[in-house]
Design a protein around this motif. Structure first.
Motif, PDB file in Angstrom:
ATOM      1  N   MET A 202       4.024  39.412  66.721  1.00 46.03           N
ATOM      2  CA  MET A 202       4.356  40.292  68.503  1.00 46.03           C
ATOM      3  C   MET A 202       3.581  40.419  69.678  1.00 46.03           C
ATOM      4  SD  MET A 202       8.327  42.125  67.996  1.00 46.03           S
ATOM      5  CE  MET A 202       8.447  42.124  69.565  1.00 46.03           C
ATOM      6  N   TRP A 249      10.361  36.508  67.426  1.00 45.36           N
ATOM      7  CA  TRP A 249       9.480  36.946  66.879  1.00 45.36           C
ATOM      8  C   TRP A 249       9.747  38.350  66.345  1.00 45.36           C
ATOM      9  CZ3 TRP A 249       4.955  35.114  67.038  1.00 45.36           C
ATOM     10  CH2 TRP A 249       4.328  33.500  68.080  1.00 45.36           C
ATOM     11  N   ARG A 250      10.461  39.289  66.605  1.00 43.83           N
ATOM     12  CA  ARG A 250      10.779  39.985  66.140  1.00 43.83           C
ATOM     13  C   ARG A 250      11.140  39.938  64.448  1.00 43.83           C
ATOM     14  NH1 ARG A 250      12.348  45.165  68.271  1.00 43.83           N
ATOM     15  NH2 ARG A 250      13.993  45.211  66.870  1.00 43.83           N
ATOM     16  N   ALA A 253       7.874  40.003  62.232  1.00 44.40           N
ATOM     17  CA  ALA A 253       7.191  41.311  62.636  1.00 44.40           C
ATOM     18  C   ALA A 253       6.992  41.675  61.363  1.00 44.40           C
ATOM     19  CB  ALA A 253       7.584  41.639  63.473  1.00 44.40           C
TER      20      ALA A 253
END
Length: 257
Positions: A202, A249-250, A253
């Motif tokens: 991120m 995107w989380r 991560a």
């Protein structure tokens, strides 16, 4: 009464007096120690509750909320065992209700705009306290190493984002004032802050976005470029404001591994 009996009686009186004094001192020490533990636990509960209430809503994941609530629940149970005079039962009930809301994904907290150095510093202080709390829970055996590592890494990332938030806010303001050079510098600072979490996808996405914005600003020439610059700024604003809610995107991560 002969001398021996008098001596024995006096000795008994002395021994009894010593026992009473020692017992009294032990009770006083126990009272002081209990009061110390109660005060420490109340401070711990208030600290966790404060972090839960005052950390900006956009920073608090459900995992972080549950950690804070876990700390509050454990503290309440310890206070109940020590018979604290505080309304601990009500505290515990509220914590348990909040826990259910979080687990049902019904606890929505408003975002806070980081628009001043003072606010940035205050949020950073809150996050540092959260970092220490998670470390303490790990050392006390309340959470396992994997959970501690994941959340500590994310909190450190949030500290960097707090600084980046301030620089982005300043950059937006500079663009509105047509102070492009200052805006570019602010975006460079934001990029540097996010670059400190380079192992987080991120953060790297944010760095790439900032670099793109810097190139757009550098390319702006005269009034004919203002509309394009404003459009790009609006897009970047939307992306940054929803940055922590980007599910795609989380999932990638590191702290979600």
């Amino acid at each position: 009464m002969d001398t021996t009996m008098i001596v024995l009686l006096l000795a008994a009186i002395v021994i009894i007096s010593i026992i009473i004094i020692v017992a009294s001192q032990m009770r006083e020490r126990a009272r002081i120690e209990r009061a110390r533990k109660v005060t420490a636990l109340e401070d711990s509960y208030n600290r966790a509750n404060r972090l839960l209430c005052e950390i900006p809503g956009q920073y608090l994941t459900n995992d972080l909320k549950l950690l804070l609530i876990k700390r509050m629940e454990e503290t309440c149970k310890d206070l109940q065992a020590l018979k604290s005079s505080q309304p601990v039962s009500a505290w515990l009930t509220n914590a348990q209700q909040l826990k259910k809301q979080v687990m049902d994904n019904e606890d929505q907290r408003p975002p806070v705009k980081i628009d001043s150095p003072e606010k940035s510093s205050y949020v950073k202080e809150l996050l540092q306290n959260l970092f220490k709390m998670i470390e303490g829970m790990h050392k006390a055996g309340k959470i396992d190493s994997a959970t501690a590592k994941k959340n500590l890494k994310y909190v450190l990332f949030l500290v960097h984002k707090t600084h980046a938030d301030l620089h982005v806010f300043q950059a937006r303001d500079y663009v509105k004032q047509n102070q492009i050079r200052k805006a570019i510098h602010a975006y460079h600072l934001a990029s540097t802050e996010m670059g400190k979490s380079r192992d987080n996808p991120m953060a790297m996405k944010a760095v790439k976005s900032f670099r793109t914005r810097i190139k757009e600003l550098e390319a702006m020439k005269g009034d004919e470029s203002q509309d394009a610059g404003a459009e790009a700024q609006s897009r970047l604003d939307r992306e940054w404001d929803t940055f922590l809610h980007d599910d795609e995107w989380r999932k990638k991560a590191d702290y979600d591994d």
